[in-house]
Design a protein around this motif. Structure first.
Motif, short mmCIF file in Angstrom:
data_model
loop_
_atom_site.label_atom_id
_atom_site.label_comp_id
_atom_site.label_asym_id
_atom_site.label_seq_id
_atom_site.Cartn_x
_atom_site.Cartn_y
_atom_site.Cartn_z
N VAL A 37 19.79 40.42 20.08
CA VAL A 37 19.56 39.45 21.15
C VAL A 37 19.41 40.19 22.49
O VAL A 37 18.50 39.91 23.28
N GLY A 38 20.29 41.16 22.72
CA GLY A 38 20.21 41.94 23.95
C GLY A 38 18.95 42.79 24.01
O GLY A 38 18.33 42.93 25.07
N LEU A 39 18.57 43.36 22.88
CA LEU A 39 17.35 44.17 22.81
C LEU A 39 16.14 43.35 23.24
O LEU A 39 15.34 43.78 24.08
N MET A 40 16.01 42.14 22.68
CA MET A 40 14.86 41.30 23.01
C MET A 40 14.91 40.87 24.47
O MET A 40 13.88 40.83 25.16
N ARG A 41 16.09 40.53 24.97
CA ARG A 41 16.21 40.11 26.37
C ARG A 41 15.77 41.23 27.31
O ARG A 41 15.03 41.00 28.29
N GLN A 42 16.20 42.45 27.00
CA GLN A 42 15.85 43.59 27.86
C GLN A 42 14.36 43.91 27.78
O GLN A 42 13.71 44.24 28.78
N LEU A 43 13.77 43.79 26.57
CA LEU A 43 12.34 44.05 26.42
C LEU A 43 11.49 43.01 27.16
O LEU A 43 10.49 43.33 27.79
N PHE A 44 11.88 41.74 27.07
CA PHE A 44 11.14 40.69 27.77
C PHE A 44 11.26 40.86 29.29
O PHE A 44 10.30 40.60 30.03
N ALA A 45 12.43 41.29 29.76
CA ALA A 45 12.59 41.54 31.20
C ALA A 45 11.65 42.65 31.65
O ALA A 45 11.01 42.57 32.71
N ARG A 46 11.51 43.69 30.83
CA ARG A 46 10.61 44.80 31.15
C ARG A 46 9.15 44.34 31.10
O ARG A 46 8.33 44.73 31.94
N THR A 47 8.82 43.51 30.13
CA THR A 47 7.47 42.97 30.00
C THR A 47 7.07 42.21 31.27
O THR A 47 5.98 42.37 31.81
N GLU A 48 7.98 41.38 31.76
CA GLU A 48 7.74 40.61 32.99
C GLU A 48 7.59 41.54 34.19
O GLU A 48 6.71 41.37 35.04
N GLU A 49 8.46 42.54 34.24
CA GLU A 49 8.50 43.48 35.36
C GLU A 49 7.16 44.20 35.55
O GLU A 49 6.71 44.43 36.67
N ILE A 50 6.51 44.57 34.44
CA ILE A 50 5.27 45.34 34.56
C ILE A 50 4.02 44.48 34.40
O ILE A 50 2.91 45.00 34.34
N GLY A 51 4.21 43.16 34.34
CA GLY A 51 3.07 42.25 34.42
C GLY A 51 2.29 42.03 33.15
O GLY A 51 1.09 41.75 33.20
N ILE A 52 2.92 42.13 32.00
CA ILE A 52 2.24 41.85 30.72
C ILE A 52 2.29 40.34 30.46
O ILE A 52 3.35 39.72 30.55
N ASP A 53 1.13 39.74 30.14
CA ASP A 53 1.08 38.31 29.84
C ASP A 53 1.66 38.04 28.46
O ASP A 53 1.41 38.78 27.51
N VAL A 54 2.42 36.97 28.34
CA VAL A 54 2.91 36.50 27.05
C VAL A 54 2.41 35.07 26.87
O VAL A 54 2.67 34.22 27.71
N TRP A 55 1.66 34.83 25.80
CA TRP A 55 1.18 33.48 25.50
C TRP A 55 2.12 32.82 24.49
O TRP A 55 2.29 33.34 23.39
N TYR A 56 2.69 31.69 24.86
CA TYR A 56 3.53 30.93 23.94
C TYR A 56 2.71 29.80 23.32
O TYR A 56 1.64 29.43 23.82
N ASP A 57 3.20 29.24 22.22
CA ASP A 57 2.47 28.21 21.48
C ASP A 57 1.03 28.65 21.24
O ASP A 57 0.09 27.86 21.37
N SER A 58 0.88 29.92 20.90
CA SER A 58 -0.45 30.50 20.70
C SER A 58 -0.43 31.31 19.42
O SER A 58 0.04 32.44 19.40
N ARG A 59 -0.95 30.71 18.36
CA ARG A 59 -0.86 31.31 17.03
C ARG A 59 -2.13 32.07 16.68
O ARG A 59 -3.22 31.50 16.69
#
Length: 383
Positions: A37-59
């Motif tokens: 859980v912590g690993l994913m939280r830290q990775l998503f924080a880094r993703t946001e920090e460097i401006g990577i787009d994440v598409w949700y509800d997108s299969r």
């Protein structure tokens, strides 16, 4: 670490203090902060920090391929189908553990009854998309990582209560009995790290897909943290006879099995932090290590069933992270990482190695995809 991941010593479940010294065991002395859980939280924080787009509800539903080269991916974004043009695709979609049909066809019909410890969305879509463009199946498609988990755990993983809290991994200090009151594995064959991922399937084979881990007062304080959580299903009694009466088991055989086990326990020094060779003699299956007589009340029973974590079968990938076709040639622009990599695990799984595999193949796939894209851009610019 450079991307913000924090690591810490794995005191909680992988160490014992012995003679004033803390001993880490099972080859797993460190973990990420707050585990997965912590690993994913830290990775998503880094993703946001460097401006990577994440598409949700997108299969992602289909890979676009031209001349054995991936040129895009079709995505179902909301109610709209979108084709994303791209120089390359990295598949990191997990296995097919949440797909009952694929479990039944590849691992066995009984696996329809298994609890899914993780997300309900790992249904093999990434593997199917890759195979549709010619990728080669690889690894042990009839195998999976599975564990003994609380009998009353949710049928699929819930992010509010991660599947880890329901596992029951102190069984090397127990005897495990089925509904017929019989033992069925050597609980002390090895350190937990090297048996837990294959013993889940042994529980699944038992009548009703259930088994009971039995402990007495000698070892109860040594059990892992998850045994003390409010989510744990537990039966407790002052005598073994009373405990048997609380369980839906063959009571006569239950008591006979424990009596035979107690008589078979050999003398020796009990050392829970290492394989101590303190086993049984004259019973089948034996208990090879950590064999203590179950004789000091109160007595405890924890019912467990099988929870599947991930499937072993996947895609054939080379040492650069490229997905290979049926002629074992790279499919240009297609890469894979994580549980989709076939050929890593067969029959069993050593604790922590899935995270290691994910890190290694994630790095390979990411680096190779970046290099592949850069080479394509340079080729276009040169022309």
């Amino acid at each position: 670490r450079d991307q913000g991941i924090k690591f810490e010593l794995n005191y909680e479940n992988q160490s014992f203090v012995q003679a004033g010294k803390r001993n880490f065991w099972g080859g797993l002395p460190i973990k990420t902060e707050d585990k997965g859980v912590g690993l994913m939280r830290q990775l998503f924080a880094r993703t946001e920090e460097i401006g990577i787009d994440v598409w949700y509800d997108s299969r992602a539903v289909e890979l676009v391929s031209e001349h054995n080269t991936i040129t895009g991916v079709v995505v179902e974004k909301g109610h709209t189908m979108v084709t994303v043009q791209t120089s390359g695709v990295i598949l990191a979609c997990g296995g097919f553990e949440a797909n009952k049909k694929m479990r039944s066809e590849n691992i066995g019909e009984e696996w329809e009854a298994a609890i899914v410890r993780g997300t309900e969305f790992n249904t093999g879509d990434g593997i199917s998309m890759a195979m549709a463009v010619g990728a080669q199946k690889f690894g042990q498609w009839s195998g999976c990582h599975s564990i003994g988990t609380d009998y009353n755990a949710p049928k699929v993983g819930d992010f509010t209560k991660p599947g880890d809290i329901f596992k029951k991994h102190s069984y090397p200090y127990s005897v495990m009995l089925n509904n017929e009151g019989k033992r069925f594995v050597d609980e002390g064959a090895d350190l937990r790290n090297y048996t837990y991922a294959k013993y889940g399937r042994e529980v699944l084979k038992q009548p009703g897909h259930v088994a009971y881990q039995i402990y007495d007062a000698q070892v109860r304080p040594m059990l892992r943290k998850e045994y003390d959580l409010e989510e744990a299903t537990i039966y407790k009694a002052d005598t073994l006879g009373e405990l048997a009466s609380l369980l839906p088991v063959n009571q006569t055989q239950f008591l006979k099995t424990i009596e035979e086990y107690n008589s078979a326990v050999q003398d020796g020094e009990y050392r829970p932090a290492e394989k101590d060779g303190k086993g049984t003699k004259g019973i089948t299956p034996p208990k090879s290590n950590w064999a203590l007589r179950i004789e000091q009340g109160p007595f405890y029973a924890f019912p467990v069933t099988c929870g599947i974590t991930f499937s072993f079968g996947g895609l054939h990938v080379d040492t650069t992270g490229h997905v290979l076709d049926k002629e074992e040639q790279p499919i240009k622009g297609l890469f894979a990482a994580g549980e989709m990599i076939g050929g890593i695990f067969y029959e069993n799984y050593p604790g922590g190695s899935g995270l290691m595999s994910g890190a290694v193949f994630g790095k390979l796939a990411g680096s190779s995809a970046a290099r592949y894209t850069q080479e394509k851009v340079e080729t276009i610019n040169n022309h």
